[in-house]
Design a protein around this motif. Structure first.
Motif, mmCIF file in Angstrom:
data_model
loop_
_atom_site.group_PDB
_atom_site.id
_atom_site.type_symbol
_atom_site.label_atom_id
_atom_site.label_comp_id
_atom_site.label_asym_id
_atom_site.label_seq_id
_atom_site.Cartn_x
_atom_site.Cartn_y
_atom_site.Cartn_z
ATOM 1 N N THR A 150 11.531 -7.469 -17.638
ATOM 2 C CA THR A 150 10.665 -7.751 -17.602
ATOM 3 C C THR A 150 8.951 -7.850 -17.293
ATOM 4 O OG1 THR A 150 12.524 -8.011 -15.778
ATOM 5 C CG2 THR A 150 9.948 -9.865 -15.568
ATOM 6 N N SER A 151 8.414 -8.083 -17.590
ATOM 7 C CA SER A 151 6.940 -7.438 -17.610
ATOM 8 C C SER A 151 6.017 -7.566 -16.389
ATOM 9 C CB SER A 151 6.090 -8.077 -17.864
ATOM 10 O OG SER A 151 5.297 -8.662 -17.275
ATOM 11 N N ALA A 152 5.840 -6.027 -15.880
ATOM 12 C CA ALA A 152 4.548 -5.836 -14.629
ATOM 13 C C ALA A 152 4.218 -7.148 -14.305
ATOM 14 C CB ALA A 152 3.503 -4.713 -15.022
ATOM 15 N N GLY A 153 3.250 -8.251 -14.799
ATOM 16 C CA GLY A 153 2.746 -8.819 -14.271
ATOM 17 C C GLY A 153 3.557 -9.978 -13.775
ATOM 18 N N SER A 154 4.753 -10.379 -14.828
ATOM 19 C CA SER A 154 6.359 -11.338 -14.059
ATOM 20 C C SER A 154 6.761 -10.369 -12.953
ATOM 21 C CB SER A 154 7.082 -10.948 -15.632
ATOM 22 O OG SER A 154 8.199 -11.889 -14.699
ATOM 23 N N ASP B 244 6.874 -12.794 -9.578
ATOM 24 C CA ASP B 244 7.922 -12.851 -8.238
ATOM 25 C C ASP B 244 8.033 -12.703 -7.327
ATOM 26 O OD1 ASP B 244 8.930 -14.236 -10.914
ATOM 27 O OD2 ASP B 244 10.093 -12.071 -11.351
ATOM 28 N N HIS B 245 7.250 -11.058 -6.603
ATOM 29 C CA HIS B 245 7.314 -10.919 -5.797
ATOM 30 C C HIS B 245 6.033 -12.218 -4.135
ATOM 31 C CE1 HIS B 245 9.313 -7.299 -6.539
ATOM 32 N NE2 HIS B 245 8.464 -7.019 -7.793
ATOM 33 N N GLU B 246 5.009 -11.669 -5.100
ATOM 34 C CA GLU B 246 3.993 -13.073 -4.917
ATOM 35 C C GLU B 246 5.000 -13.930 -4.509
ATOM 36 O OE1 GLU B 246 1.002 -12.599 -3.124
ATOM 37 O OE2 GLU B 246 1.200 -10.933 -3.488
ATOM 38 N N GLU C 184 4.705 -15.347 -0.079
ATOM 39 C CA GLU C 184 5.085 -16.778 -0.094
ATOM 40 C C GLU C 184 6.239 -17.395 0.554
ATOM 41 O OE1 GLU C 184 3.447 -18.666 -2.750
ATOM 42 O OE2 GLU C 184 1.526 -17.376 -3.445
ATOM 43 N N SER C 185 7.568 -17.175 0.560
ATOM 44 C CA SER C 185 8.658 -17.921 0.634
ATOM 45 C C SER C 185 9.181 -16.873 2.058
ATOM 46 C CB SER C 185 9.480 -17.826 -0.097
ATOM 47 O OG SER C 185 10.448 -17.778 0.447
ATOM 48 N N ASP D 111 4.833 -12.011 13.821
ATOM 49 C CA ASP D 111 3.991 -11.841 13.273
ATOM 50 C C ASP D 111 3.879 -11.388 11.717
ATOM 51 O OD1 ASP D 111 1.580 -10.276 11.555
ATOM 52 O OD2 ASP D 111 1.548 -9.095 13.683
ATOM 53 N N PRO D 112 3.350 -12.481 11.019
ATOM 54 C CA PRO D 112 3.970 -12.992 10.140
ATOM 55 C C PRO D 112 3.802 -11.820 8.466
ATOM 56 C CG PRO D 112 2.537 -14.582 10.029
ATOM 57 C CD PRO D 112 2.821 -13.881 11.764
ATOM 58 N N PHE D 113 2.714 -10.713 9.044
ATOM 59 C CA PHE D 113 1.806 -9.592 9.047
ATOM 60 C C PHE D 113 3.494 -8.783 9.182
ATOM 61 C CE2 PHE D 113 -0.177 -4.847 9.016
ATOM 62 C CZ PHE D 113 -0.265 -4.742 7.878
ATOM 63 N N ALA D 114 3.282 -7.974 10.234
ATOM 64 C CA ALA D 114 4.820 -7.152 10.314
ATOM 65 C C ALA D 114 5.523 -7.481 9.305
ATOM 66 C CB ALA D 114 4.844 -7.552 11.790
ATOM 67 N N ALA D 115 5.854 -9.123 9.795
ATOM 68 C CA ALA D 115 7.543 -8.811 8.700
ATOM 69 C C ALA D 115 7.626 -9.544 7.699
ATOM 70 C CB ALA D 115 7.966 -10.647 9.821
ATOM 71 N N THR D 116 6.419 -9.441 7.609
ATOM 72 C CA THR D 116 6.192 -9.234 5.620
ATOM 73 C C THR D 116 6.399 -7.602 5.005
ATOM 74 O OG1 THR D 116 5.070 -10.928 5.075
ATOM 75 C CG2 THR D 116 4.558 -9.279 3.487
ATOM 76 N N VAL D 117 5.244 -6.817 5.658
ATOM 77 C CA VAL D 117 4.820 -5.387 5.595
ATOM 78 C C VAL D 117 6.814 -4.788 5.758
ATOM 79 C CG1 VAL D 117 4.549 -2.821 7.017
ATOM 80 C CG2 VAL D 117 2.731 -5.290 6.066
ATOM 81 N N ARG D 118 7.561 -5.064 6.805
ATOM 82 C CA ARG D 118 8.548 -4.483 7.001
ATOM 83 C C ARG D 118 10.163 -4.891 6.276
ATOM 84 N NH1 ARG D 118 13.282 -6.394 9.731
ATOM 85 N NH2 ARG D 118 15.149 -5.469 10.677
ATOM 86 N N TRP D 119 9.918 -6.341 5.845
ATOM 87 C CA TRP D 119 10.042 -6.692 4.572
ATOM 88 C C TRP D 119 10.110 -6.038 2.981
ATOM 89 C CZ3 TRP D 119 8.526 -9.595 -0.533
ATOM 90 C CH2 TRP D 119 9.259 -9.604 -0.671
ATOM 91 N N GLN D 120 8.680 -5.788 2.796
ATOM 92 C CA GLN D 120 8.586 -5.075 1.492
ATOM 93 C C GLN D 120 9.037 -3.440 2.172
ATOM 94 O OE1 GLN D 120 3.631 -5.928 2.006
ATOM 95 N NE2 GLN D 120 3.749 -7.185 0.148
ATOM 96 N N LEU D 121 8.992 -3.297 3.072
ATOM 97 C CA LEU D 121 9.315 -1.405 3.290
ATOM 98 C C LEU D 121 10.855 -1.410 3.186
ATOM 99 C CD1 LEU D 121 7.492 -0.503 6.398
ATOM 100 C CD2 LEU D 121 7.212 -0.262 4.192
ATOM 101 N N LEU D 122 11.654 -2.771 3.701
ATOM 102 C CA LEU D 122 13.110 -2.977 3.149
ATOM 103 C C LEU D 122 13.808 -3.113 1.278
ATOM 104 C CD1 LEU D 122 16.236 -3.163 4.196
ATOM 105 C CD2 LEU D 122 15.181 -5.592 4.191
ATOM 106 N N GLN D 123 12.569 -3.163 1.331
ATOM 107 C CA GLN D 123 12.635 -3.969 -0.764
ATOM 108 C C GLN D 123 12.300 -2.635 -1.264
ATOM 109 O OE1 GLN D 123 10.193 -6.962 -1.932
ATOM 110 N NE2 GLN D 123 11.733 -7.560 -2.858
ATOM 111 N N LEU D 124 11.147 -1.791 -1.003
ATOM 112 C CA LEU D 124 10.816 -0.145 -1.055
ATOM 113 C C LEU D 124 12.323 0.437 -1.256
ATOM 114 C CD1 LEU D 124 7.128 0.383 -0.529
ATOM 115 C CD2 LEU D 124 8.109 0.128 -2.880
#
Length: 177
Positions: free
Chosen positions: A3-7, A11-13, A17-18, A30-43
């Protein structure tokens, strides 16, 4: 299939959004807190899987590589008590027993009685353990390491400014077990 980096970014966007769209059912969050937490989990999951792959390629476990890495980071003479390793490694002392024993059986570490406290042990990298860890660090760095290493100076500075503070706040907020 690659998969290319752009793809991947797309996907991450879509995933982001989902997630934020799904938060409408919990208006108290708080959508910001929930999104950051989700991204940290993914990382965390990505880094964990990557470390596991490197460890497995060397016939080791994640914990064993972490112990070798902690001993290497301590510097010459590359030795420490299990308590010091626990502090550097964030594992419980019982959690160190099996990996240290296995590393010793593989000839990558030695254990000896601590002369300052005969009830305790000192764990030390052997020359082979030092070579193994050096090879892992210098020749087997996973892709996320290079992605971070290749960041431009301004992005590095932003992460360097925020990440330690975020980690400190989260550590302060999480109750000790």
């Amino acid at each position: 299939m690659t998969t290319s980096a752009g793809s991947n970014a797309t996907d991450h966007e879509r995933q982001r959004e989902s997630l934020t769209g799904g938060l409408e059912v919990w208006p108290q969050l708080d959508p910001f807190a929930a999104t950051v937490r989700w991204q940290l989990l993914q990382l965390g999951q990505l880094v964990q899987a990557s470390v596991d792959r490197v460890a497995a390629a060397n016939g080791l476990t994640h914990a064993e590589v972490a112990i070798l890495g902690a001993l290497k980071r301590i510097g010459p003479p590359f030795e420490a008590s299990p308590s010091r390793l626990q502090n550097a490694h964030w594992v419980t002392l019982p959690g160190l027993t099996k990996p240290i024993a296995r590393l010793e059986a593989l000839g990558l570490v030695t254990r000896r009685i601590n002369p300052a406290d005969r009830r305790a042990a000192i764990v030390a990298l052997t020359p082979e353990g030092n070579r193994k860890m050096t090879d892992i660090i210098e020749n087997q760095a996973p892709p996320e390491y290079w992605a971070i290493a290749d960041l431009p100076p301004e992005r590095r500075a932003a992460i360097e400014a925020v990440l330690p503070d975020l980690l400190g706040m989260i550590l302060a907020a999480v109750p000790e077990e």
